[in-house]
Design a protein around this motif. Structure first.
Motif, mmCIF file in Angstrom:
data_model
loop_
_atom_site.group_PDB
_atom_site.id
_atom_site.type_symbol
_atom_site.label_atom_id
_atom_site.label_comp_id
_atom_site.label_asym_id
_atom_site.label_seq_id
_atom_site.Cartn_x
_atom_site.Cartn_y
_atom_site.Cartn_z
ATOM 1 N N LEU A 91 12.526 -3.134 6.850
ATOM 2 C CA LEU A 91 11.884 -3.569 7.970
ATOM 3 C C LEU A 91 10.720 -4.690 7.700
ATOM 4 O O LEU A 91 10.698 -5.666 8.446
ATOM 5 C CB LEU A 91 10.874 -2.201 8.511
ATOM 6 N N GLY A 92 9.881 -4.487 6.675
ATOM 7 C CA GLY A 92 8.783 -5.658 6.355
ATOM 8 C C GLY A 92 9.462 -6.959 6.249
ATOM 9 O O GLY A 92 9.122 -7.835 6.893
ATOM 10 N N PHE A 118 0.650 5.380 0.483
ATOM 11 C CA PHE A 118 -0.384 6.437 1.036
ATOM 12 C C PHE A 118 -0.116 8.031 0.386
ATOM 13 O O PHE A 118 1.041 8.221 -0.022
ATOM 14 C CB PHE A 118 -0.122 6.525 2.432
ATOM 15 N N ASN A 125 4.022 8.188 4.724
ATOM 16 C CA ASN A 125 4.055 7.623 5.996
ATOM 17 C C ASN A 125 5.179 6.782 6.066
ATOM 18 O O ASN A 125 5.275 5.635 6.507
ATOM 19 C CB ASN A 125 2.818 6.415 5.962
ATOM 20 N N LEU A 126 6.415 7.340 5.794
ATOM 21 C CA LEU A 126 7.710 6.590 5.806
ATOM 22 C C LEU A 126 7.987 6.396 7.492
ATOM 23 O O LEU A 126 7.584 7.422 8.040
ATOM 24 C CB LEU A 126 8.711 7.175 4.942
ATOM 25 N N PHE A 127 8.609 5.550 7.926
ATOM 26 C CA PHE A 127 8.697 5.597 9.405
ATOM 27 C C PHE A 127 9.997 6.709 9.726
ATOM 28 O O PHE A 127 11.137 6.569 9.178
ATOM 29 C CB PHE A 127 9.186 4.154 9.709
ATOM 30 N N ALA A 128 9.522 7.686 10.271
ATOM 31 C CA ALA A 128 10.414 8.865 10.738
ATOM 32 C C ALA A 128 11.535 8.525 11.481
ATOM 33 O O ALA A 128 12.773 9.373 11.058
ATOM 34 C CB ALA A 128 9.386 9.880 11.311
ATOM 35 N N HIS A 129 11.701 7.524 12.097
ATOM 36 C CA HIS A 129 12.844 7.289 13.119
ATOM 37 C C HIS A 129 13.806 6.552 12.398
ATOM 38 O O HIS A 129 14.752 6.258 13.022
ATOM 39 C CB HIS A 129 12.390 6.690 14.338
ATOM 40 N N MET A 188 0.903 -1.185 0.020
ATOM 41 C CA MET A 188 0.065 0.086 0.051
ATOM 42 C C MET A 188 0.995 1.152 -0.012
ATOM 43 O O MET A 188 1.893 1.504 0.592
ATOM 44 C CB MET A 188 -0.723 0.084 1.247
ATOM 45 N N LYS A 246 11.225 -8.247 9.444
ATOM 46 C CA LYS A 246 10.432 -8.606 10.675
ATOM 47 C C LYS A 246 9.377 -9.394 10.356
ATOM 48 O O LYS A 246 8.879 -10.256 11.297
ATOM 49 C CB LYS A 246 10.063 -7.301 11.278
ATOM 50 N N ARG A 274 9.354 0.369 -0.552
ATOM 51 C CA ARG A 274 8.987 -0.233 0.644
ATOM 52 C C ARG A 274 8.017 -1.392 0.360
ATOM 53 O O ARG A 274 8.241 -2.442 1.124
ATOM 54 C CB ARG A 274 8.722 0.729 1.603
ATOM 55 N N ALA A 275 6.909 -0.755 -0.208
ATOM 56 C CA ALA A 275 5.957 -1.703 -0.591
ATOM 57 C C ALA A 275 6.381 -3.060 -1.453
ATOM 58 O O ALA A 275 6.053 -4.155 -1.160
ATOM 59 C CB ALA A 275 4.632 -1.020 -1.252
#
Lengths: 236, 247
Positions: B105-106, B88, B92-96, B86, B109, B154-155
């Motif tokens: 990450l996906g 957006f 909505n990238l992970f800011a940290h 998805m 994890k 990322r997707a």
């Protein structure tokens, strides 16, 4: 003023006992508060209701009442809170291990009460993280726990730390109540001991114990201010 | 493009309070098909997109993905989401996390893949979207267009069966829209199954296999782009097109 010199050991002993209960209650409240916060944001409705009920009860009840329940209801239920006599821990925090249970009862009350506020401070931090972050994590297939651990919590602590500090400072001051529930020898109960039993003038004693509390709370407040300033710069 | 259906919405209804945002929506997306959803703002056109991976639960009807109905909240749902990428509107990238960590990450994890393997694939994807040289920066250091291209990478890192785009260019400065649409066009050409909610009529014309027009929570009409833009059948679509195409 001679009371400060003559009875320095009483002040120091009172400081040490108050510090002990505050350290233990802070650890307990942070752990329990974190658990309740996770319950309150859980996707499972019954868990959410449980967390909300906890906060509703302990945030809205006077600490004195919580202390009463702890000091009278636990013995009525036949418990001396002996589960808190944790081997190793009771070597440092000696009052945990004594046969008189009032330190343990007071610790339980202070922990339960403060945890409700810790929960809300943590939740304020979690809510400060934009919902899009958690949504993006969900859309990748992260589970609720992974989402909290890798995405939400690492970003939420910044917004939580200042309110958390205020909660802990309030807790340190609230600990002054424990003398009324059977705990002997903490800072405020020492004042009572010195004035009513030993006849020292009230004002010097009051100043003495105030300094004791300020030694704990002022550095904590200053540390929070520093953290807040650093964040303000980082946010620019 | 009439392959086997990958995403099927049947009789889907959804209310936001009194607002009936999806009214008996039926939509089927075939494997490899690119469906572009257009319509006026507030027409509910983002909602089906968000309903496909259950970010927005529906009130009635059924949605099936790859032959299976959407599972309820839990591990099975997490697995389904890992198969549906998805993108957006607000990135909505992970800011940290750094760009590279965002992409890794996906797979690391969720899929428990080896970080070394994922790193190579992630760098390849960043190369593909043209930002490999920014891999160690944080999202806030990138432009909107770059961030959105990272979000696409990322997707893609999850090797999804389909990609959902929820107004991917609506939050971008005009000069950055092109770079994102280029990436999307190349994905479409490579046969990725895509559902794209957008206001970019140019993209709809040249990249879509089918255009779906939504208004007031209803799926008003659908057609191949040439036909839709040349001969819209419904008055609602004619009205909409006349408003956006005159400028």
């Amino acid at each position: 003023m001679s009371v400060w010199v003559d009875k320095f050991d009483v002040f120091a002993g009172g400081f040490w006992l108050t510090l002990q209960i505050c350290v233990l209650a802070a650890i307990g409240a942070l752990v329990l508060g974190a658990v309740v916060a996770v319950l309150r944001i859980s996707p499972v409705p019954p868990l959410r209701a449980l967390g909300t009920a906890y906060v509703t009860i302990f945030r809205n009840m006077p600490l004195t009442v919580v202390m009463f329940f702890s000091a009278f209801a636990l013995p009525a239920l036949g418990s001396n809170a002996d589960f808190l006599r944790i081997p190793g821990l009771e070597l440092v925090f000696t009052r945990l291990g004594t046969d008189l249970p009032y330190f343990r009862f007071a610790l339980i009350a202070l922990t339960l009460y403060t945890a409700a506020f810790v929960c809300e401070a943590l939740r304020a931090g979690i809510n400060a993280v934009s919902p899009g972050q958690a949504e993006a994590a969900r859309s990748l297939g992260l589970t609720f726990t992974q989402n909290l651990r890798y995405v939400v919590l690492p970003q939420s602590w910044k917004a939580s730390i200042v309110p958390l500090g205020s909660v802990i400072i309030a807790m340190i001051k609230n600990s002054a109540l424990i003398g009324f529930f059977g705990v002997v020898g903490d800072l405020s109960q020492s004042a009572d001991q010195l004035t009513s039993a030993e006849g020292y003038a009230f004002i010097p004693v009051a100043i003495g114990i105030s300094i004791g509390y300020l030694i704990m709370t002022v550095p904590l407040g200053a540390l929070l201010d520093r953290i807040e300033r650093r964040q303000a710069v980082a946010a620019r | 493009m009439t392959g086997e259906a990958l995403i099927v919405l049947e009789n889907v209804n959804k209310w936001f309070g009194p607002l009936h945002v999806l009214q008996d929506v039926d939509l089927s997306v075939a494997r490899g098909e690119v469906v572009v959803v257009i319509g006026p703002s507030g027409s509910g056109k983002s909602t089906p997109c968000r309903a496909i991976n259950r970010l927005e639960p529906i009130d009635s009807g059924t949605i099936t993905f790859d032959g299976r109905p959407l599972p309820a909240e839990g591990r099975a749902l997490a697995r389904l989401r890992s198969e549906v990428g998805m993108v957006f509107q607000s990135f909505n990238l992970f800011a940290h996390k750094t760009i590279l960590q965002n992409v890794m990450l996906g797979p690391v994890k969720v899929r428990k893949e080896k970080p070394a393997v994922v790193r190579d694939r992630a760098m390849g994807l960043l190369e593909r979207v043209g930002i490999a040289n920014q891999a160690d920066k944080y999202p806030a250091q990138l432009s909107g267009g770059q961030q959105q291209r990272v979000a696409i990478a990322r997707a893609l890192a999850m090797q999804p069966k389909a990609l959902l785009f929820d107004e991917p260019t609506s939050a971008l400065d005009p000069e950055m829209v092109g770079e994102v649409l280029d990436v999307m066009t190349s994905l479409a050409r490579d046969g990725m199954t895509m559902v794209v909610v957008t206001h970019e009529m140019g993209f709809a014309r040249h990249a879509a296999d089918r255009v779906v027009f939504m208004a007031d929570g209803q799926l008003v009409e659908q057609a191949v782009p040439e036909e839709f833009f040349a001969n819209p059948r419904s008055d609602r679509a004619k009205d909409f097109l006349s408003k956006i195409l005159t400028h």
